[in-house]
Design a protein around this motif. Sequence first.
Motif, PDB file in Angstrom:
ATOM      1  N   LEU A   1       0.733  -1.325   0.048  1.00  9.32           N
ATOM      2  CA  LEU A   1      -0.073  -0.066  -0.144  1.00  9.32           C
ATOM      3  C   LEU A   1       0.798   1.172   0.039  1.00  9.32           C
ATOM      4  N   PHE A   2       1.901   1.165   0.615  1.00  5.75           N
ATOM      5  CA  PHE A   2       2.973   2.467   0.811  1.00  5.75           C
ATOM      6  C   PHE A   2       3.454   2.772  -0.488  1.00  5.75           C
ATOM      7  N   GLU A   3       3.916   1.678  -1.135  1.00  5.90           N
ATOM      8  CA  GLU A   3       4.476   1.745  -2.531  1.00  5.90           C
ATOM      9  C   GLU A   3       3.435   2.488  -3.527  1.00  5.90           C
ATOM     10  N   ALA A   4       2.292   2.050  -3.444  1.00  5.97           N
ATOM     11  CA  ALA A   4       1.128   2.594  -4.310  1.00  5.97           C
ATOM     12  C   ALA A   4       0.852   3.980  -3.948  1.00  5.97           C
ATOM     13  N   VAL A   5       0.772   4.273  -2.828  1.00 11.98           N
ATOM     14  CA  VAL A   5       0.103   5.578  -2.505  1.00 11.98           C
ATOM     15  C   VAL A   5       1.356   6.404  -2.715  1.00 11.98           C
ATOM     16  N   ALA A   6       2.559   6.190  -2.357  1.00 12.41           N
ATOM     17  CA  ALA A   6       3.674   7.045  -2.538  1.00 12.41           C
ATOM     18  C   ALA A   6       3.963   7.499  -4.015  1.00 12.41           C
ATOM     19  N   ALA A   7       3.478   6.761  -4.690  1.00 10.36           N
ATOM     20  CA  ALA A   7       3.627   7.054  -6.472  1.00 10.36           C
ATOM     21  C   ALA A   7       2.439   8.094  -6.682  1.00 10.36           C
ATOM     22  N   LEU A   8       1.555   8.517  -5.753  1.00 16.58           N
ATOM     23  CA  LEU A   8       0.470   9.544  -6.114  1.00 16.58           C
ATOM     24  C   LEU A   8       1.113  11.152  -6.009  1.00 16.58           C
ATOM     25  N   SER A   9       0.777  11.568  -6.740  1.00 13.43           N
ATOM     26  CA  SER A   9       1.346  13.138  -6.703  1.00 13.43           C
ATOM     27  C   SER A   9       0.465  13.846  -6.095  1.00 13.43           C
ATOM     28  N   GLY A  10      -0.688  13.809  -5.608  1.00 12.08           N
ATOM     29  CA  GLY A  10      -1.384  14.547  -5.044  1.00 12.08           C
ATOM     30  C   GLY A  10      -1.325  14.211  -3.474  1.00 12.08           C
ATOM     31  N   LEU A  11      -0.756  13.228  -3.217  1.00 11.30           N
ATOM     32  CA  LEU A  11      -0.788  12.912  -1.790  1.00 11.30           C
ATOM     33  C   LEU A  11       1.015  12.661  -1.289  1.00 11.30           C
ATOM     34  N   SER A  12       0.930  12.971  -0.103  1.00 12.80           N
ATOM     35  CA  SER A  12       2.394  12.950   0.608  1.00 12.80           C
ATOM     36  C   SER A  12       2.456  12.113   1.775  1.00 12.80           C
ATOM     37  N   VAL A  13       2.970  10.751   1.787  1.00 17.63           N
ATOM     38  CA  VAL A  13       2.771  10.035   2.781  1.00 17.63           C
ATOM     39  C   VAL A  13       3.740  10.272   3.698  1.00 17.63           C
ATOM     40  N   ARG A  14       3.450  10.816   5.194  1.00 15.58           N
ATOM     41  CA  ARG A  14       4.409  11.412   6.056  1.00 15.58           C
ATOM     42  C   ARG A  14       4.366  10.309   7.259  1.00 15.58           C
ATOM     43  N   GLY A  15       3.830   9.205   7.550  1.00 13.69           N
ATOM     44  CA  GLY A  15       4.052   8.334   8.455  1.00 13.69           C
ATOM     45  C   GLY A  15       2.815   7.278   8.341  1.00 13.69           C
ATOM     46  N   LEU A  16       2.803   6.790   9.828  1.00 12.96           N
ATOM     47  CA  LEU A  16       1.490   5.926  10.234  1.00 12.96           C
ATOM     48  C   LEU A  16       0.728   6.227  11.116  1.00 12.96           C
ATOM     49  N   MET A  17      -0.516   5.786  11.245  1.00 12.88           N
ATOM     50  CA  MET A  17      -1.475   5.855  12.332  1.00 12.88           C
ATOM     51  C   MET A  17      -2.208   4.788  12.794  1.00 12.88           C
ATOM     52  N   THR A  18      -2.426   4.558  13.851  1.00 12.52           N
ATOM     53  CA  THR A  18      -3.266   3.248  14.440  1.00 12.52           C
ATOM     54  C   THR A  18      -3.971   3.426  15.549  1.00 12.52           C
ATOM     55  N   LEU A  19      -5.264   2.543  15.577  1.00 10.90           N
ATOM     56  CA  LEU A  19      -5.926   2.564  16.919  1.00 10.90           C
ATOM     57  C   LEU A  19      -5.690   1.156  17.298  1.00 10.90           C
ATOM     58  N   PRO A  20      -5.083   1.063  18.432  1.00 17.34           N
ATOM     59  CA  PRO A  20      -4.699  -0.316  18.765  1.00 17.34           C
ATOM     60  C   PRO A  20      -5.851  -0.911  19.884  1.00 17.34           C
ATOM     61  N   PRO A  21      -5.790  -2.161  20.089  1.00 21.21           N
ATOM     62  CA  PRO A  21      -6.735  -2.789  20.777  1.00 21.21           C
ATOM     63  C   PRO A  21      -6.825  -1.872  22.398  1.00 21.21           C
ATOM     64  N   TYR A  22      -7.882  -1.976  22.694  1.00 26.26           N
ATOM     65  CA  TYR A  22      -8.149  -1.080  24.239  1.00 26.26           C
ATOM     66  C   TYR A  22      -7.888  -2.030  25.422  1.00 26.26           C
ATOM     67  N   PHE A  23      -7.072  -1.295  26.267  1.00 24.83           N
ATOM     68  CA  PHE A  23      -6.881  -2.232  27.620  1.00 24.83           C
ATOM     69  C   PHE A  23      -6.890  -1.105  28.791  1.00 24.83           C
ATOM     70  N   GLU A  24      -7.523  -1.507  29.754  1.00 30.59           N
ATOM     71  CA  GLU A  24      -7.521  -0.735  30.875  1.00 30.59           C
ATOM     72  C   GLU A  24      -6.282  -0.316  31.594  1.00 30.59           C
ATOM     73  N   ASN A  25      -5.248  -1.148  31.370  1.00 37.52           N
ATOM     74  CA  ASN A  25      -4.085  -1.048  31.839  1.00 37.52           C
ATOM     75  C   ASN A  25      -3.192  -0.631  30.460  1.00 37.52           C
ATOM     76  N   ALA A  26      -2.882   0.630  30.402  1.00 38.73           N
ATOM     77  CA  ALA A  26      -2.091   1.375  29.113  1.00 38.73           C
ATOM     78  C   ALA A  26      -0.889   0.438  29.072  1.00 38.73           C
ATOM     79  N   GLN A  27      -0.145  -0.036  30.010  1.00 38.66           N
ATOM     80  CA  GLN A  27       1.136  -0.729  29.699  1.00 38.66           C
ATOM     81  C   GLN A  27       0.843  -1.824  28.740  1.00 38.66           C
ATOM     82  N   GLU A  28      -0.367  -2.408  28.565  1.00 39.15           N
ATOM     83  CA  GLU A  28      -0.489  -3.372  27.687  1.00 39.15           C
ATOM     84  C   GLU A  28      -0.830  -3.203  26.378  1.00 39.15           C
ATOM     85  N   VAL A  29      -0.834  -1.864  25.958  1.00 36.57           N
ATOM     86  CA  VAL A  29      -0.843  -1.281  24.677  1.00 36.57           C
ATOM     87  C   VAL A  29       0.464  -1.042  24.086  1.00 36.57           C
TER      88      VAL A  29
END
Length: 234
Positions: free
Chosen positions: A145-173
């Motif tokens: 996906l990165f290689e395909a999106v990086a080839a698009l001139s109207g977009l600039s890939v600057r990094g990554l984002m995530t929504l990880p699983p939720y845990f009450e104890n933040a250390q588990e994330v």
Amino acid sequence: MATVAENLERIQERMNAACSRAGRDPAAVRLVAVTKTVPTDRIREGVEAGLTLLGENYIQEARRKIEALEDLAVSWHFIGHLQSNKARVAAEYCDWVHTVDRLRLAVELDRQARKRNRVIPVLLQVNVGDEQSRSGVSPDDLPKLFEAVAALSGLSVRGLMTLPPYFENAQEVRPFFRLLRELLERLRGIAPRPGELTELSMGMSNDFEVAVEEGATLVRIGTALFGGRPAISP
């Protein structure tokens, strides 16, 4: 109810402490204020307190607020799931898009950006927990996906984002944040412009300190900043 300024001061203290524990420069971490369902007057209060990056989850709500608050000197980040047929609105109104997770969306967002003579900074959303209920490209499919999106001139890939699983104890994330950082490091090895891959959008109100310790550059905070959300948007 605490003021947004008071909440922001406490959050910044916690972010700075997390940076200190990790040996990081606090200036390397920015706060994206999640304004989903937050009334515009409270958003203005936050901007007066020093907020400069605002994040919205729903594109029509984002449009209404951006129009209502067009006098504010802020950057609007779209941080929710984006349908391809809403890419036009995102390209028109949003400064950043954090949630590019499939090529079809990227192609349409690119088309809309080029129509407006724009290059939109985007992040690729990764489903680090392999959860069916979460959007995001799988870690295995990320390089393609990165290689395909990086080839698009109207977009600039600057990094990554995530929504990880939720845990009450933040250390588990922590392992999920660490995985996203490692994935970004791997992408730099195949990127045509590795110096542009600088951003990790991860961490929310319940776990942002752990995210900062693991390398987050953008933390998305709503409840800890604005308090509990109202039942409906303004």
